[in-house]
Design a protein around this motif. Structure first.
Motif, PDB file in Angstrom:
ATOM      1  N   PRO A  23      37.236  37.908  33.337  1.00  0.00           N
ATOM      2  CA  PRO A  23      36.706  36.683  33.237  1.00  0.00           C
ATOM      3  C   PRO A  23      37.768  35.388  33.699  1.00  0.00           C
ATOM      4  O   PRO A  23      39.014  35.964  33.869  1.00  0.00           O
ATOM      5  CB  PRO A  23      36.379  36.413  31.761  1.00  0.00           C
ATOM      6  CG  PRO A  23      37.213  37.662  31.302  1.00  0.00           C
ATOM      7  CD  PRO A  23      37.506  38.617  32.170  1.00  0.00           C
ATOM      8  N   GLN A  26      40.623  30.524  32.182  1.00  0.00           N
ATOM      9  CA  GLN A  26      40.271  29.792  30.914  1.00  0.00           C
ATOM     10  C   GLN A  26      39.470  30.412  29.886  1.00  0.00           C
ATOM     11  O   GLN A  26      39.392  29.967  28.656  1.00  0.00           O
ATOM     12  CB  GLN A  26      39.554  28.456  31.420  1.00  0.00           C
ATOM     13  CG  GLN A  26      38.298  28.576  32.199  1.00  0.00           C
ATOM     14  CD  GLN A  26      38.429  28.636  33.528  1.00  0.00           C
ATOM     15  OE1 GLN A  26      39.442  29.113  34.060  1.00  0.00           O
ATOM     16  NE2 GLN A  26      37.722  28.178  34.312  1.00  0.00           N
ATOM     17  N   GLU A  27      38.855  31.477  30.075  1.00  0.00           N
ATOM     18  CA  GLU A  27      38.249  32.237  29.033  1.00  0.00           C
ATOM     19  C   GLU A  27      39.054  33.476  28.613  1.00  0.00           C
ATOM     20  O   GLU A  27      39.124  33.928  27.232  1.00  0.00           O
ATOM     21  CB  GLU A  27      36.833  32.974  29.563  1.00  0.00           C
ATOM     22  CG  GLU A  27      35.807  32.021  29.805  1.00  0.00           C
ATOM     23  CD  GLU A  27      34.695  32.420  30.522  1.00  0.00           C
ATOM     24  OE1 GLU A  27      34.173  33.731  30.032  1.00  0.00           O
ATOM     25  OE2 GLU A  27      33.852  32.009  31.284  1.00  0.00           O
ATOM     26  N   ASN A  31      40.242  34.408  24.427  1.00  0.00           N
ATOM     27  CA  ASN A  31      39.580  35.667  23.898  1.00  0.00           C
ATOM     28  C   ASN A  31      40.936  36.510  23.620  1.00  0.00           C
ATOM     29  O   ASN A  31      40.783  37.247  22.454  1.00  0.00           O
ATOM     30  CB  ASN A  31      39.017  36.455  25.182  1.00  0.00           C
ATOM     31  CG  ASN A  31      37.315  35.751  25.328  1.00  0.00           C
ATOM     32  OD1 ASN A  31      36.968  35.114  24.557  1.00  0.00           O
ATOM     33  ND2 ASN A  31      36.991  36.126  26.453  1.00  0.00           N
TER      34      ASN A  31
END
Length: 58
Positions: A23, A26-27, A31
């Motif tokens: 991903p 920024q994700e 996470n």
């Protein structure tokens, strides 16, 4: 019974030769933080590891 959570995220995954594409960055970081927070919330041992890049002396 318990366990230890160890999450290592080398800088190379974000700006080096091993840069991940999915991903998106920024994700990924949020996470990772959620995973660490979840482990702490249930008293699961956790460690954060920061790698050091050794530069040879010339």
């Amino acid at each position: 019974m318990g366990a230890v959570t160890l999450i290592e995220v080398p800088q190379q995954y974000f700006s080096g030769s091993l840069e991940i594409q999915y991903p998106p960055h920024q994700e990924s970081l949020p996470n990772i933080a959620k995973a660490i927070d979840a482990a702490i919330a249930i008293n699961l041992g956790s460690s954060a590891v920061a790698g050091l890049e050794l530069v040879p002396q010339v």
